[in-house]
Design a protein around this motif. Structure first.
Motif, PDB file in Angstrom:
ATOM      1  N   LEU A 252      -7.562   1.100  -3.363  1.00 44.58           N
ATOM      2  CA  LEU A 252      -7.253   2.526  -3.313  1.00 44.58           C
ATOM      3  C   LEU A 252      -8.045   3.187  -4.435  1.00 44.58           C
ATOM      4  O   LEU A 252      -7.977   2.739  -5.589  1.00 44.58           O
ATOM      5  CB  LEU A 252      -5.762   2.773  -3.515  1.00 44.58           C
ATOM      6  CG  LEU A 252      -4.849   2.668  -2.270  1.00 44.58           C
ATOM      7  CD1 LEU A 252      -4.872   1.257  -1.702  1.00 44.58           C
ATOM      8  CD2 LEU A 252      -3.422   3.062  -2.631  1.00 44.58           C
TER       9      LEU A 252
ATOM     10  N   MET B  75      -9.627   4.718   0.832  1.00 48.06           N
ATOM     11  CA  MET B  75      -9.426   3.276   1.037  1.00 48.06           C
ATOM     12  C   MET B  75     -10.777   2.601   1.230  1.00 48.06           C
ATOM     13  O   MET B  75     -11.635   3.118   1.950  1.00 48.06           O
ATOM     14  CB  MET B  75      -8.552   3.019   2.264  1.00 48.06           C
ATOM     15  CG  MET B  75      -7.162   3.614   2.195  1.00 48.06           C
ATOM     16  SD  MET B  75      -6.131   2.782   0.988  1.00 48.06           S
ATOM     17  CE  MET B  75      -6.087   1.109   1.647  1.00 48.06           C
TER      18      MET B  75
ATOM     19  N   ILE C  80      -6.540   9.960  -1.239  1.00 45.76           N
ATOM     20  CA  ILE C  80      -6.824   8.586  -1.647  1.00 45.76           C
ATOM     21  C   ILE C  80      -7.826   7.963  -0.686  1.00 45.76           C
ATOM     22  O   ILE C  80      -7.650   8.005   0.532  1.00 45.76           O
ATOM     23  CB  ILE C  80      -5.523   7.747  -1.674  1.00 45.76           C
ATOM     24  CG1 ILE C  80      -4.555   8.326  -2.716  1.00 45.76           C
ATOM     25  CG2 ILE C  80      -5.831   6.289  -1.989  1.00 45.76           C
ATOM     26  CD1 ILE C  80      -3.199   7.660  -2.736  1.00 45.76           C
TER      27      ILE C  80
ATOM     28  N   THR D 109       0.809   4.068  -2.915  1.00 47.41           N
ATOM     29  CA  THR D 109       0.404   5.438  -2.563  1.00 47.41           C
ATOM     30  C   THR D 109       1.463   6.437  -2.999  1.00 47.41           C
ATOM     31  O   THR D 109       1.150   7.490  -3.575  1.00 47.41           O
ATOM     32  CB  THR D 109       0.165   5.553  -1.043  1.00 47.41           C
ATOM     33  OG1 THR D 109      -0.872   4.641  -0.663  1.00 47.41           O
ATOM     34  CG2 THR D 109      -0.237   6.960  -0.660  1.00 47.41           C
TER      35      THR D 109
ATOM     36  N   GLU E  18       0.815  -1.217   0.000  1.00 49.48           N
ATOM     37  CA  GLU E  18       0.000   0.000   0.000  1.00 49.48           C
ATOM     38  C   GLU E  18       0.847   1.264   0.000  1.00 49.48           C
ATOM     39  O   GLU E  18       0.553   2.224  -0.719  1.00 49.48           O
ATOM     40  CB  GLU E  18      -0.920  -0.022   1.219  1.00 49.48           C
ATOM     41  CG  GLU E  18      -1.823   1.168   1.338  1.00 49.48           C
ATOM     42  CD  GLU E  18      -2.610   1.156   2.636  1.00 49.48           C
ATOM     43  OE1 GLU E  18      -2.875   2.243   3.172  1.00 49.48           O
ATOM     44  OE2 GLU E  18      -2.945   0.053   3.128  1.00 49.48           O
TER      45      GLU E  18
ATOM     46  N   ARG F 248      -9.535   2.651  -9.735  1.00 52.63           N
ATOM     47  CA  ARG F 248      -9.480   1.833  -8.524  1.00 52.63           C
ATOM     48  C   ARG F 248      -8.350   0.820  -8.635  1.00 52.63           C
ATOM     49  O   ARG F 248      -8.174   0.185  -9.671  1.00 52.63           O
ATOM     50  CB  ARG F 248     -10.822   1.124  -8.325  1.00 52.63           C
ATOM     51  CG  ARG F 248     -10.879   0.194  -7.119  1.00 52.63           C
ATOM     52  CD  ARG F 248     -12.304  -0.280  -6.859  1.00 52.63           C
ATOM     53  NE  ARG F 248     -12.893  -0.967  -8.007  1.00 52.63           N
ATOM     54  CZ  ARG F 248     -14.114  -1.492  -8.026  1.00 52.63           C
ATOM     55  NH1 ARG F 248     -14.892  -1.380  -6.960  1.00 52.63           N
ATOM     56  NH2 ARG F 248     -14.565  -2.093  -9.108  1.00 52.63           N
TER      57      ARG F 248
END
Length: 568
Positions: A239, A226, A224, A210, A206, A250
């Motif tokens: 995300l 979640m 962003i 990001t 993640e 997505r």
């Protein structure tokens, strides 16, 4: 990114609408409208032209040249700035609603004080428009329907746009050497004609994902989101962002170990997974390495993502056609194209030569018929002139063949354009509806069937007349239309233009079951339009079209025999 001719033409059209809204000089309005038409048809980008080249363009005088130069620098020009400054933003937005022109927008603005699309929809619901001169109940219903259609599609984009965005993101991911895999999935991987969200599967953590996303200009200054998404028995972390503040994107988080299974789970529609998941023993085989392994585990060949809609995959498997689906390389010719004899951009010669250069055996010219006056439809004397040119080109380009066709307007009565002596002069005829589109299902179906039963109709063009995300198309009884085509040996077009993709892929199997062939046609109005065949083939495969039922997979000799055998 360089400014495109289409952007400039769109700005000129908007300026002409605003001038009409403010009741300006009609000659100036017409000048901008004509310039927009010419700019959109230009073969070369204005952004790459020198000033001397601009000044040599027919119909583009010094005043228009100044506007073009200004727009190329700052994506606007003085007159456009002026009219935009004195027009509320919501009123400008109202100009894009189908069914009302600038004069009606002016009435709504000044007489009902409506200054936004939302206010206009509310006014329709309150039945306020029918009191205005020139409106009435039908116009009010049409405006309401068009607004509702537009609002229901606001967050969607067409497949080509989604594919460009996807390729850009994947390319950036790979260039920045982000650890892990990335691939498109979901609706985009299934080649859906309209995309609600562009999905990716990534096998990175993640934090790295990001960091990558926040480096991209198109995602700057976004927060962003979640979310957790449940697919079958598995929960995915996703995300979620907006690409360029408008297109939903997505990212499904995966791992190297489960990537194959996760690609399967995120690619198929819910209906596809309901059919196939119960058959797959995930407990016995903890980790499949690929989707091929998953399908092989239940003794099936690989099912391409396009087919994974849960509609007719099993039918195609049972017919043994899973590996026979049409491919771009199978197509031998390109039918339904336009030249500058009507509303095309390029000459007949240029269109034919480019088609030959692409490796095709034949080319069908189908300029508009005379009733399509708005598209410079061909008068009888022009047809004779074009046919003489085709005869000369066929000698010159042999063995490449140009077939003499026409896109004949289906008139309100269902009859074709032209008298019989003209109709019989063509090798083939594409019959299409372009006018009087406001029909109920009975009228539209009857009109089409009358045309299908005409012995000169070879191909039924874009059956519903839809423009994806812009116009829903007239309603038709697809099964009755297919039955009529079957009874009269008429081919149905799959119009490959990504704004059309009509016949809808969901009806291809019904056509095949009645032995009706499908012709994948680009409806090209310029040479570059041939490349839309890529989208046509993608949607044809989605509908389960196989090679032997694809009309233009026939060789030049085979299709010539087909045309000859049908001649009256």
């Amino acid at each position: 990114m360089a400014v495109s001719n289409r952007q400039i033409a769109k700005a000129f059209r908007l300026a002409s609408q605003l001038m009409e809204l403010h009741n300006e000089n009609p000659f100036k309005i017409r000048s901008l409208q004509n310039a927009a038409f010419k700019i959109e048809k230009l073969g070369s980008p204005l952004s790459e032209m020198q000033l001397s080249e601009l000044s040599s363009l027919e119909g583009i005088g010094k005043g228009l040249q100044t506007k073009i130069t200004d727009y190329l620098v700052r994506e606007s020009f003085l007159e456009l700035d002026d009219y935009l400054s004195k027009t509320p933003v919501g009123v400008v937005d109202m100009l894009s609603i189908k069914g009302i022109g600038p004069k009606k927008v002016f009435q709504l603005w000044k007489e009902l004080e409506i200054e936004s699309v939302g206010e206009l929809l509310y006014a329709c619901n309150e039945n306020r428009l029918i009191a205005l001169k020139g409106f009435g109940d039908k116009t009010q219903k049409l405006i309401q329907s068009n607004i509702e259609f537009r609002l229901s599609n606001q967050s969607f984009c067409l497949y080509p746009v989604a594919e460009i965005v996807s390729n850009e993101i994947i390319s950036s991911f790979e260039k920045l050497s982000v650890k892990g895999k990335i691939s498109s999935t979901g609706e985009l991987r299934r080649k859906c004609e309209v995309i609600s969200v562009i999905d990716f599967l990534v096998s990175t953590n993640e934090n790295e994902l990001t960091e990558f996303l926040l480096k991209q200009d198109q995602f700057k200054d976004q927060k962003i989101k979640m979310q957790t998404v449940q697919l079958s028995d598995k929960q995915f972390q996703t995300l979620n962002l907006l690409y360029a503040d408008s297109i939903a994107v997505r990212f499904f988080l995966s791992s190297e170990e489960s990537y194959g299974v996760d690609l399967f789970l995120t690619s198929g529609s819910e209906d596809h997974l309901k059919i196939f998941l119960p058959k797959i023993n995930f407990l016995a085989v903890k980790q499949f390495k690929s989707e091929i392994e998953i399908y092989n585990s239940i003794e099936l060949d690989y099912i391409i993502p396009e087919l994974r809609e849960g509609k007719f995959e099993m039918d195609i498997i049972e017919k043994g056609k899973l590996n026979d689906l049409v491919e771009l390389k199978d197509l031998k010719g390109i039918l339904h194209n336009h030249s500058n004899y009507s509303d095309g951009n390029d000459s007949l010669r240029e269109m034919a030569v480019y088609c030959k250069e692409l490796g095709y055996e034949y080319f069908g010219i189908c300029d508009h018929s005379k009733s399509a006056f708005y598209a410079n439809g061909l008068r009888e004397e022009t047809i004779l002139k074009q046919h003489k040119e085709i005869d000369l080109l066929n000698k010159e380009l042999f063995p490449f063949r140009i077939f003499k066709g026409i896109e004949s307007d289906i008139l309100s009565s269902g009859e074709l354009d032209y008298e019989e002596n003209i109709l019989k002069s063509f090798d083939f005829i594409v019959a299409s509806i372009h006018s009087n589109l406001r029909m109920d299902i009975d009228k539209a179906t009857s009109r089409l069937i009358t045309a299908i039963e005409n012995p000169y109709t070879t191909i039924l063009g874009h059956p519903t007349g839809r423009l994806l995300l812009s116009r829903a198309g007239y309603p038709i009884d697809h099964q009755k239309i297919i039955d009529a085509c079957s009874a009269n040996n008429v081919v149905i077009e799959l119009n490959a233009n990504p704004y059309r993709l009509d016949i809808d892929w969901r009806w291809i199997q019904a056509a095949l079951s009645k032995n009706v062939k499908i012709s994948i046609n680009p409806d090209a109005h310029r040479k570059e339009g041939y490349h839309d065949m890529y989208y046509g083939v993608g949607i044809a495969r989605k509908g389960g079209l196989w090679k032997e039922m694809t009309f233009n997979a026939l060789s030049c000799n085979e299709i010539e025999k087909w045309f000859d055998d049908r001649k009256v």
